[in-house]
Design a protein around this motif. Structure first.
Motif, PDB file in Angstrom:
ATOM      1  N   ILE A  79     -27.704  45.288 -40.792  1.00 31.78           N
ATOM      2  CA  ILE A  79     -26.669  45.520 -39.588  1.00 31.78           C
ATOM      3  C   ILE A  79     -27.548  45.075 -38.461  1.00 31.78           C
ATOM      4  CG2 ILE A  79     -25.484  47.189 -38.174  1.00 31.78           C
ATOM      5  CD1 ILE A  79     -24.463  48.358 -41.022  1.00 31.78           C
ATOM      6  N   GLY A  80     -28.786  45.673 -38.241  1.00 27.83           N
ATOM      7  CA  GLY A  80     -29.707  45.395 -37.098  1.00 27.83           C
ATOM      8  C   GLY A  80     -29.827  43.849 -37.003  1.00 27.83           C
ATOM      9  N   LEU A  81     -30.287  43.318 -38.071  1.00 31.35           N
ATOM     10  CA  LEU A  81     -30.722  41.924 -38.088  1.00 31.35           C
ATOM     11  C   LEU A  81     -29.514  40.996 -37.778  1.00 31.35           C
ATOM     12  CD1 LEU A  81     -32.991  41.510 -41.071  1.00 31.35           C
ATOM     13  CD2 LEU A  81     -33.377  41.267 -38.830  1.00 31.35           C
ATOM     14  N   VAL A  82     -28.289  41.508 -38.309  1.00 32.38           N
ATOM     15  CA  VAL A  82     -26.978  40.806 -38.147  1.00 32.38           C
ATOM     16  C   VAL A  82     -26.693  40.818 -36.354  1.00 32.38           C
ATOM     17  CG1 VAL A  82     -24.451  40.587 -38.289  1.00 32.38           C
ATOM     18  CG2 VAL A  82     -26.039  40.859 -40.119  1.00 32.38           C
ATOM     19  N   LEU A  83     -26.651  41.901 -35.786  1.00 30.76           N
ATOM     20  CA  LEU A  83     -26.630  42.509 -34.378  1.00 30.76           C
ATOM     21  C   LEU A  83     -27.534  41.622 -33.446  1.00 30.76           C
ATOM     22  CD1 LEU A  83     -25.835  46.106 -34.435  1.00 30.76           C
ATOM     23  CD2 LEU A  83     -24.104  44.099 -34.043  1.00 30.76           C
ATOM     24  N   ALA A  84     -28.899  41.430 -34.003  1.00 31.11           N
ATOM     25  CA  ALA A  84     -29.893  40.691 -33.240  1.00 31.11           C
ATOM     26  C   ALA A  84     -29.414  39.163 -33.162  1.00 31.11           C
ATOM     27  CB  ALA A  84     -31.092  40.774 -33.814  1.00 31.11           C
ATOM     28  N   ALA A  85     -29.056  38.741 -34.040  1.00 33.62           N
ATOM     29  CA  ALA A  85     -28.659  37.451 -34.396  1.00 33.62           C
ATOM     30  C   ALA A  85     -27.467  37.047 -33.366  1.00 33.62           C
ATOM     31  CB  ALA A  85     -28.148  36.847 -35.600  1.00 33.62           C
ATOM     32  N   VAL A  86     -26.469  37.980 -33.379  1.00 33.44           N
ATOM     33  CA  VAL A  86     -25.239  37.789 -32.578  1.00 33.44           C
ATOM     34  C   VAL A  86     -25.790  37.790 -31.116  1.00 33.44           C
ATOM     35  CG1 VAL A  86     -23.156  38.946 -31.867  1.00 33.44           C
ATOM     36  CG2 VAL A  86     -23.683  38.571 -34.238  1.00 33.44           C
ATOM     37  N   ALA A  87     -26.615  38.666 -30.767  1.00 31.56           N
ATOM     38  CA  ALA A  87     -27.188  38.868 -29.344  1.00 31.56           C
ATOM     39  C   ALA A  87     -27.790  37.448 -29.093  1.00 31.56           C
ATOM     40  CB  ALA A  87     -27.953  40.022 -29.358  1.00 31.56           C
ATOM     41  N   ALA A  88     -28.458  36.877 -29.901  1.00 34.23           N
ATOM     42  CA  ALA A  88     -29.199  35.846 -29.619  1.00 34.23           C
ATOM     43  C   ALA A  88     -28.417  34.494 -29.423  1.00 34.23           C
ATOM     44  CB  ALA A  88     -30.280  35.443 -30.621  1.00 34.23           C
TER      45      ALA A  88
END
Length: 188
Positions: free
Chosen positions: A162-171
């Motif tokens: 979930i953290g990696l997905v959120l980081a990708a969305v933020a990027a």
């Protein structure tokens, strides 16, 4: 100028990292013929105890059998497990008064005969007497259940993904916003 392709590459890399994680952590396939066999771990609380004391045993490997027996060279008698909650089976065992100070194996066999669990406990000798029946705080022993549930929870694979997905969305959001700023207002 190159921040947009760089951002998309970073998002793609994050997605590639996140996707194989659950597959890599999946349990390996059981050998042929042992499809129904399961093994697990016995939770022993406290894990270090003096002779004559009582330990609590938890196991969640028995599945539908919901009955099991536990043994150890340190126990004064066989421990009989009973359903405790949706997560597993519970038993208490008394440590022999003449148990030597060392580590002991604990093994549990489910009634179905296909599931087993193992664990360890350590017997130590105190120079001072210890209480025979320690008080369990939390209204009838619920403190023990609360400790057990907090140990089982915590950040794991699901939280990392979930953290990696959120980081990708933020990027991606940052890249889109910066590309709009470079273009300027639509009516100029």
């Amino acid at each position: 100028m190159r921040s947009m392709p760089l951002t998309f590459c970073a998002a793609a890399a994050a997605a590639l990292i996140a996707v194989p994680a659950p597959a890599a952590l999946a349990s390996p396939a059981a050998p042929a013929g042992d499809d129904d066999r399961r093994t697990g771990t016995v939770s022993v609380t406290p894990s270090t105890i003096a002779p004559g004391g009582k330990v609590e045993l938890w196991v969640d490997v028995c599945g539908k059998g919901r009955e099991a027996t536990g043994n150890s060279d340190a126990f004064s008698s066989e421990a009989h497990f009973r359903p405790a909650d949706d997560k597993g089976l519970f038993a208490e065992a008394r440590i022999r008064d003449d148990a030597e100070p060392r580590s002991y194996d604990v093994w549990v066999t489910c009634k179905d005969g296909r599931s087993k669990a193992t664990g360890t406990l350590t017997v130590i000798h105190h120079n001072r007497p210890s209480p025979a029946a320690p008080v369990k705080a939390g209204g009838g022993g619920t403190a023990t259940l609360a400790e057990r549930s907090t140990e089982a929870e915590g950040p794991g694979t699901r939280h990392a993904v979930i953290g990696l997905v959120l980081a990708a969305v933020a990027a991606v959001a940052v890249a889109l916003r910066s590309s709009r700023r470079r273009r300027g207002p639509a009516g100029s």
